[in-house]
Write a protein that holds these residues in place. Structure first.
Motif, mmCIF file in Angstrom:
data_model
loop_
_atom_site.group_PDB
_atom_site.id
_atom_site.type_symbol
_atom_site.label_atom_id
_atom_site.label_comp_id
_atom_site.label_asym_id
_atom_site.label_seq_id
_atom_site.Cartn_x
_atom_site.Cartn_y
_atom_site.Cartn_z
ATOM 1 N N THR A 69 27.372 71.464 68.727
ATOM 2 C CA THR A 69 28.330 71.516 69.836
ATOM 3 C C THR A 69 29.786 71.524 69.398
ATOM 4 O OG1 THR A 69 28.433 69.102 70.057
ATOM 5 C CG2 THR A 69 26.699 70.255 71.300
ATOM 6 N N GLY A 70 30.054 71.091 68.176
ATOM 7 C CA GLY A 70 31.440 70.955 67.744
ATOM 8 C C GLY A 70 32.117 69.733 68.322
ATOM 9 N N ILE A 71 31.351 68.892 68.985
ATOM 10 C CA ILE A 71 31.881 67.672 69.591
ATOM 11 C C ILE A 71 31.678 66.509 68.619
ATOM 12 C CG2 ILE A 71 31.669 66.022 71.503
ATOM 13 C CD1 ILE A 71 30.571 68.377 73.192
ATOM 14 N N LYS A 72 32.726 65.835 68.264
ATOM 15 C CA LYS A 72 32.642 64.668 67.400
ATOM 16 C C LYS A 72 32.388 63.424 68.244
ATOM 17 C CE LYS A 72 33.524 67.095 63.752
ATOM 18 N NZ LYS A 72 32.444 67.364 62.770
ATOM 19 N N VAL A 73 31.574 62.526 67.711
ATOM 20 C CA VAL A 73 31.221 61.318 68.448
ATOM 21 C C VAL A 73 31.705 60.088 67.694
ATOM 22 C CG1 VAL A 73 29.370 59.951 69.474
ATOM 23 C CG2 VAL A 73 29.185 62.462 69.405
ATOM 24 N N ASN A 74 32.514 59.293 68.349
ATOM 25 C CA ASN A 74 32.944 58.005 67.821
ATOM 26 C C ASN A 74 31.999 56.953 68.388
ATOM 27 O OD1 ASN A 74 34.402 55.816 66.807
ATOM 28 N ND2 ASN A 74 35.776 55.768 68.586
ATOM 29 N N TYR A 75 31.035 56.533 67.566
ATOM 30 C CA TYR A 75 30.007 55.600 68.025
ATOM 31 C C TYR A 75 30.479 54.169 67.800
ATOM 32 C CZ TYR A 75 25.532 53.166 68.330
ATOM 33 O OH TYR A 75 24.516 52.298 68.676
ATOM 34 N N VAL A 76 30.534 53.387 68.885
ATOM 35 C CA VAL A 76 31.071 52.026 68.821
ATOM 36 C C VAL A 76 30.028 51.043 69.361
ATOM 37 C CG1 VAL A 76 32.939 50.478 69.506
ATOM 38 C CG2 VAL A 76 33.381 52.941 69.231
ATOM 39 N N PRO A 77 29.276 50.359 68.487
ATOM 40 C CA PRO A 77 28.346 49.327 68.964
ATOM 41 C C PRO A 77 29.095 48.055 69.335
ATOM 42 C CG PRO A 77 28.204 49.536 66.572
ATOM 43 C CD PRO A 77 29.181 50.569 67.030
ATOM 44 N N LEU A 78 28.817 47.529 70.524
ATOM 45 C CA LEU A 78 29.471 46.307 70.999
ATOM 46 C C LEU A 78 28.435 45.360 71.580
ATOM 47 C CD1 LEU A 78 32.675 47.539 72.910
ATOM 48 C CD2 LEU A 78 32.559 46.532 70.633
ATOM 49 N N SER A 79 28.779 44.093 71.649
ATOM 50 C CA SER A 79 27.929 43.114 72.326
ATOM 51 C C SER A 79 28.005 43.348 73.828
ATOM 52 C CB SER A 79 28.389 41.696 72.002
ATOM 53 O OG SER A 79 29.645 41.428 72.612
ATOM 54 N N TYR A 80 27.079 42.765 74.559
ATOM 55 C CA TYR A 80 27.073 42.912 76.014
ATOM 56 C C TYR A 80 28.381 42.400 76.611
ATOM 57 C CZ TYR A 80 22.080 43.512 75.140
ATOM 58 O OH TYR A 80 20.876 43.956 74.672
ATOM 59 N N THR A 81 28.814 41.241 76.151
ATOM 60 C CA THR A 81 30.043 40.651 76.688
ATOM 61 C C THR A 81 31.259 41.509 76.359
ATOM 62 O OG1 THR A 81 29.103 38.432 76.485
ATOM 63 C CG2 THR A 81 31.492 38.600 76.704
ATOM 64 N N ASP A 82 31.333 41.996 75.123
ATOM 65 C CA ASP A 82 32.487 42.796 74.711
ATOM 66 C C ASP A 82 32.556 44.119 75.467
ATOM 67 O OD1 ASP A 82 33.271 40.828 72.984
ATOM 68 O OD2 ASP A 82 32.495 41.795 71.177
ATOM 69 N N LEU A 83 31.393 44.740 75.697
ATOM 70 C CA LEU A 83 31.393 45.986 76.459
ATOM 71 C C LEU A 83 31.859 45.748 77.887
ATOM 72 C CD1 LEU A 83 30.860 48.912 77.125
ATOM 73 C CD2 LEU A 83 28.406 48.399 77.274
ATOM 74 N N SER A 84 31.326 44.701 78.511
ATOM 75 C CA SER A 84 31.712 44.397 79.882
ATOM 76 C C SER A 84 33.202 44.112 79.982
ATOM 77 C CB SER A 84 30.911 43.195 80.389
ATOM 78 O OG SER A 84 31.264 42.877 81.715
ATOM 79 N N THR A 85 33.719 43.348 79.032
ATOM 80 C CA THR A 85 35.144 43.006 79.038
ATOM 81 C C THR A 85 36.015 44.246 78.843
ATOM 82 O OG1 THR A 85 34.661 40.804 78.157
ATOM 83 C CG2 THR A 85 36.914 41.613 77.916
ATOM 84 N N ARG A 86 35.627 45.091 77.902
ATOM 85 C CA ARG A 86 36.425 46.295 77.631
ATOM 86 C C ARG A 86 36.404 47.256 78.815
ATOM 87 N NH1 ARG A 86 36.023 50.445 72.399
ATOM 88 N NH2 ARG A 86 37.078 52.210 73.413
ATOM 89 N N LEU A 87 35.211 47.478 79.385
ATOM 90 C CA LEU A 87 35.106 48.402 80.504
ATOM 91 C C LEU A 87 35.908 47.905 81.702
ATOM 92 C CD1 LEU A 87 33.914 50.998 81.649
ATOM 93 C CD2 LEU A 87 31.887 49.684 82.327
ATOM 94 N N ALA A 88 35.841 46.601 81.966
ATOM 95 C CA ALA A 88 36.594 46.026 83.079
ATOM 96 C C ALA A 88 38.087 46.242 82.883
ATOM 97 C CB ALA A 88 36.283 44.541 83.212
ATOM 98 N N ALA A 89 38.560 45.990 81.679
ATOM 99 C CA ALA A 89 39.993 46.137 81.410
ATOM 100 C C ALA A 89 40.434 47.589 81.566
ATOM 101 C CB ALA A 89 40.306 45.638 80.001
ATOM 102 N N GLU A 90 39.632 48.517 81.080
ATOM 103 C CA GLU A 90 40.011 49.924 81.161
ATOM 104 C C GLU A 90 39.982 50.436 82.589
ATOM 105 O OE1 GLU A 90 38.024 52.459 78.401
ATOM 106 O OE2 GLU A 90 38.652 51.304 76.638
ATOM 107 N N GLU A 91 38.945 50.083 83.333
ATOM 108 C CA GLU A 91 38.856 50.547 84.719
ATOM 109 C C GLU A 91 39.979 49.951 85.572
ATOM 110 O OE1 GLU A 91 37.047 52.832 86.053
ATOM 111 O OE2 GLU A 91 35.686 53.258 84.380
ATOM 112 N N GLN A 92 40.294 48.697 85.340
ATOM 113 C CA GLN A 92 41.345 48.051 86.138
ATOM 114 C C GLN A 92 42.732 48.561 85.793
ATOM 115 O OE1 GLN A 92 40.501 43.908 85.392
ATOM 116 N NE2 GLN A 92 38.538 44.000 86.486
ATOM 117 N N SER A 93 42.918 48.989 84.535
ATOM 118 C CA SER A 93 44.226 49.509 84.130
ATOM 119 C C SER A 93 44.373 50.990 84.437
ATOM 120 C CB SER A 93 44.431 49.287 82.632
ATOM 121 O OG SER A 93 43.562 50.120 81.873
ATOM 122 N N GLY A 94 43.243 51.670 84.678
ATOM 123 C CA GLY A 94 43.280 53.103 84.913
ATOM 124 C C GLY A 94 43.384 53.910 83.636
ATOM 125 N N LYS A 95 43.287 53.263 82.479
ATOM 126 C CA LYS A 95 43.382 53.945 81.191
ATOM 127 C C LYS A 95 42.028 53.854 80.481
ATOM 128 C CE LYS A 95 48.303 52.810 80.749
ATOM 129 N NZ LYS A 95 49.344 52.110 79.944
#
Length: 448
Positions: A81-107
């Motif tokens: 595909t020519g698409i590069k993948v940045n694979y980031v393994p995170l804990s359940y808590t870290d993923l939830s925290t990061r997603l919440a921060a990004e969605e709430q900031s709009g970034k």
């Protein structure tokens, strides 16, 4: 709890997914594929420049599994595909925290999420996931209908089923020479009504009396998954629930049973994090563990071991099925490229490679039906027999977010105090039950 019809369990490893009473939304979808009626507003036009996408996942995070992702799983996709993948393994808590921060900031920087159903259910409740019904069809595969049913929450397809797993029992065929009276090898392998927890106790006792060895084992070490046996297997089998009847007469009966059983459990169990090695070294003849953690034993000595359903209790045959999915966050920067990765990860050929390398089972029927004879099929047949049992009580790991650790610790403390230290079950459960109830109140979900 939901009793699982064998009709839903199609193929050698078809899993029916579970709710333990707390999955939101049951609107069904076409099980053959996902479809698109129109493109969502936040789906961007593919740029002529190959995208680099960020895939954040709580699954395939251990070093060996991560190496498989980086060195085997992703390179063909990136090349094609020519698409590069940045694979980031995170804990359940870290993923939830990061997603919440990004969605709430709009970034939002995450393009694709890999997580368990419980996490997806939580993210969907917050409005953080795209409705994937509007994406192009995923052709050439038929998703297991039950998986698609639970991936649809409040009428929205919030994730695509990706991988599944469960926990089973493995038996060294030598153990069948010591079956107690009234229990046959066929009863154990086929999971008949005679294969009960009382029968397991009689079997373990008979082995000990005839050999002088405690050859039943569990992964009750610091990083073992024995806590899942407590809340997802024993509790539903004896009480009908994971947590709702934590402090009940049936629960007292269950804990007294476990105290009795533990007399015949290899004492090294409290040091073991996985059961593959103890099985291979002969330290145990009967073991319970996650499918991925006993896979090596089956592959190494496929003629020595058989995978069998767990026993049944007074309320039925309780067990956990784990479902992982792939979701695209709202406002993801590259949703079309993320969808291409979802397409690749759920192709039957890719699904079979995942099973071969890391032991997680397919979510598409074509992959399930294509397994060749050998160790993986031995594992799959045992899983299928467990899932298709008429007395199946399928449960899911409750999603308590950051409180998940506290949930597990309550069951671990009960085990330590009641079974290992000999405290009175009623006293211990009366002390711990209010803490367990409060966890679910704080999370705003009913006790499963």
């Amino acid at each position: 709890m939901r009793r699982v019809s064998a009709a839903l369990l199609i193929g050698v490893i078809v899993f029916s997914i579970f709710v333990a009473g707390c999955i939101g939304g049951t609107t069904s979808t076409n099980s053959g594929s996902t479809s698109a009626s129109s493109t969502q507003n936040n789906v961007q036009t593919t740029s002529s420049k190959p995208a680099t996408i960020t895939w954040v996942s709580t699954q395939l995070a251990p070093p060996e599994e991560r190496a498989f992702v980086l060195n085997t799983l992703l390179p063909p996709f990136e090349k094609d595909t020519g698409i590069k993948v940045n694979y980031v393994p995170l804990s359940y808590t870290d993923l939830s925290t990061r997603l919440a921060a990004e969605e709430q900031s709009g970034k939002v920087t995450i393009d694709l999420i890999g997580d368990l159903h419980g996490g997806m259910d939580y993210y969907a409740s917050k409005g953080w996931l795209m409705d994937l019904n509007s994406m192009p069809k995923l052709t050439g595969r038929t998703f297991i209908p039950a998986f698609m049913k639970y991936a649809t929450i409040n009428g929205k397809l919030v994730y695509i089923p990706w991988m599944s797993a469960t926990y089973v029992m493995v038996v060294n065929k030598e153990a069948f020479k010591y079956l107690p009276q009234g229990l046959t090898e066929k009863d154990v392998i086929q999971g008949t009504d005679k294969w009960t927890y009382d029968a397991l106790l009689a079997w373990a006792k008979n082995i000990y009396e005839k050999t002088g060895k405690k050859l039943l084992g569990f992964p009750a070490g610091p990083n073992g998954l024995f806590v899942r046996f407590l809340h997802g297997y024993l509790y539903p089998s004896f009480t009908g629930y994971e947590a709702k009847e934590f402090n009940s007469p049936q629960a007292i009966q269950m804990w007294n049973y476990l105290k009795n059983l533990w007399q015949y459990v290899n004492p090294a169990s409290t040091t073991w994090d996985a059961m593959s090695d103890p099985l291979l070294t002969g330290q145990v003849w009967i073991a319970w563990d996650h499918t991925a953690r006993i896979k090596n034993a089956i592959e190494t000595k496929p003629d020595q071991f058989v995978v069998v359903p767990v026993p049944r209790g007074p309320k039925g045959r309780g067990f956990i099925v784990v479902l992982a999915g792939l979701a695209i966050p709202k406002n993801a920067p590259n949703p079309e490229a993320a969808w291409k990765l979802i397409d690749y990860l759920t192709k039957p050929s890719t699904q079979i490679e995942i099973l071969k390398n890391v032991g997680f089972f397919p979510t598409v029927q074509e992959a399930s039906n294509a397994l060749p004879n050998g160790p993986l099929k031995i594992l799959a047949q045992g899983v299928n027999t467990q899932e298709s049992a008429p007395d199946a009580l399928v449960v899911m790991i409750p999603n308590l977010g950051a409180k998940g650790g506290e949930f597990k610790n309550i069951y671990k403390e009960a085990f330590r105090r009641i079974v290992l230290q000999g405290e009175d079950p009623q006293k211990v459960l009366s002390e711990l039950d209010p803490k367990l109830t409060q966890l679910f109140k704080d999370a705003g979900i009913p006790e499963p």
